[in-house]
Design a protein around this motif. Structure first.
Motif, PDB file in Angstrom:
ATOM      1  N   ARG A  76       4.871  -4.669   0.617  1.00 16.09           N
ATOM      2  CA  ARG A  76       4.056  -5.882   0.589  1.00 16.09           C
ATOM      3  C   ARG A  76       4.608  -6.909  -0.391  1.00 16.09           C
ATOM      4  NH1 ARG A  76      -1.508  -3.208  -0.309  1.00 16.09           N
ATOM      5  NH2 ARG A  76      -0.172  -1.425  -0.527  1.00 16.09           N
ATOM      6  N   ARG A 121      -4.759  -8.757  -6.417  1.00 15.25           N
ATOM      7  CA  ARG A 121      -5.679  -8.505  -5.300  1.00 15.25           C
ATOM      8  C   ARG A 121      -5.167  -7.442  -4.331  1.00 15.25           C
ATOM      9  NH1 ARG A 121      -6.456 -14.314  -5.632  1.00 15.25           N
ATOM     10  NH2 ARG A 121      -4.908 -14.624  -3.993  1.00 15.25           N
ATOM     11  N   LEU A 122      -3.889  -7.035  -4.457  1.00 13.17           N
ATOM     12  CA  LEU A 122      -3.345  -6.016  -3.557  1.00 13.17           C
ATOM     13  C   LEU A 122      -3.929  -4.648  -3.860  1.00 13.17           C
ATOM     14  CD1 LEU A 122       0.448  -6.983  -3.544  1.00 13.17           C
ATOM     15  CD2 LEU A 122      -1.213  -7.369  -1.715  1.00 13.17           C
ATOM     16  N   ASP A 123      -3.946  -3.784  -2.836  1.00 16.19           N
ATOM     17  CA  ASP A 123      -4.381  -2.393  -3.026  1.00 16.19           C
ATOM     18  C   ASP A 123      -3.351  -1.645  -3.872  1.00 16.19           C
ATOM     19  OD1 ASP A 123      -6.583  -2.842  -1.429  1.00 16.19           O
ATOM     20  OD2 ASP A 123      -5.573  -2.166   0.407  1.00 16.19           O
ATOM     21  N   ASN A 124      -3.815  -0.651  -4.596  1.00 18.06           N
ATOM     22  CA  ASN A 124      -2.988   0.260  -5.381  1.00 18.06           C
ATOM     23  C   ASN A 124      -2.339  -0.409  -6.597  1.00 18.06           C
ATOM     24  OD1 ASN A 124      -1.919   2.792  -5.982  1.00 18.06           O
ATOM     25  ND2 ASN A 124      -0.066   2.443  -4.810  1.00 18.06           N
ATOM     26  N   LEU A 126       3.235  -0.569  -1.323  1.00 13.39           N
ATOM     27  CA  LEU A 126       3.081  -1.677  -2.267  1.00 13.39           C
ATOM     28  C   LEU A 126       4.388  -2.451  -2.404  1.00 13.39           C
ATOM     29  CD1 LEU A 126       1.373  -3.228  -4.300  1.00 13.39           C
ATOM     30  CD2 LEU A 126       1.954  -1.495  -6.006  1.00 13.39           C
ATOM     31  N   ASP A 142      -1.553   2.320  -9.086  1.00 15.66           N
ATOM     32  CA  ASP A 142      -2.542   3.372  -9.338  1.00 15.66           C
ATOM     33  C   ASP A 142      -2.010   4.734  -8.912  1.00 15.66           C
ATOM     34  OD1 ASP A 142      -4.762   2.192 -10.553  1.00 15.66           O
ATOM     35  OD2 ASP A 142      -5.453   1.364  -8.647  1.00 15.66           O
TER      36      ASP A 142
END
Length: 190
Positions: free
Chosen positions: A139, A84-87, A136, A128
């Protein structure tokens, strides 16, 4: 050149070494130091290469290691949260059994030494965009988001460290080489 001339050159060489033993010793010491520095540079470059080979294979890959005692159900929950995290492009679970089999395959002596599997479950997270790797990684290392995570190995930090070390080795090797050349040029003019 005949054999007599060769023997004359060898005789004169040893005679001059005996006459100028202090300068011969200094020359031998200089050559020893130069070869030692060259050998250390080559070994250091080889060590850097070996370390780099052990790092994640792609620049956009992060390895996330869980606590050893984390149950598999919690590992699957962590995987869902990472997705669910970005990138995040992909997440692959590497079970402790898979990692132990790979480790034993690479180092057969471990089969005899260790009785229990000491490795944790881990994830290979592919980002990505490489430019967002630091965020990232931050986090994934945040204990308030992922208390089950023990350690995060991001290729970008390792690659930066290895490149800096390789750059230092290259600069030192070039400096020694230049100093040696200028020393020889200066001595030949004297």
């Amino acid at each position: 050149m005949n054999f007599g001339s060769l023997m004359y050159l060898i005789y004169e060489g040893f005679r001059n070494i005996r006459r100028n033993w202090l300068m011969s010793l200094a020359a031998l010491g200089t050559i020893t130091v130069a070869l030692t520095i060259l050998g250390a540079s080559v070994l250091s470059a080889y060590a850097v290469q070996r370390i780099a080979a052990g790092q994640p294979q792609r620049l956009n890959e992060i390895e996330v290691f869980l606590q050893v005692a984390t149950p598999r159900e919690d590992a699957e929950d962590v995987e869902a949260r990472i997705r669910r995290l970005d990138n995040v492009k992909s997440v692959t679970l590497v079970t402790k059994e898979q990692a132990w089999a790979e480790t034993q395959e690479g180092q057969p002596a471990l089969k005899e030494i260790a009785l229990d599997n000491p490795l944790p479950d881990a994830f290979r997270v592919e980002a990505d965009d490489v430019r967002g790797m630091d965020a990232l990684t931050g986090r994934l290392q945040d204990p308030s988001l992922f208390p089950e995570v023990n350690w995060v190995n991001a290729s970008n930090t390792e690659v930066r460290s290895l490149l800096a070390l390789a750059r230092i080795i290259r600069i030192l090797g070039g400096t020694v080489s230049l100093a040696r050349k200028f020393h020889y040029v200066g001595q030949s003019r004297s």
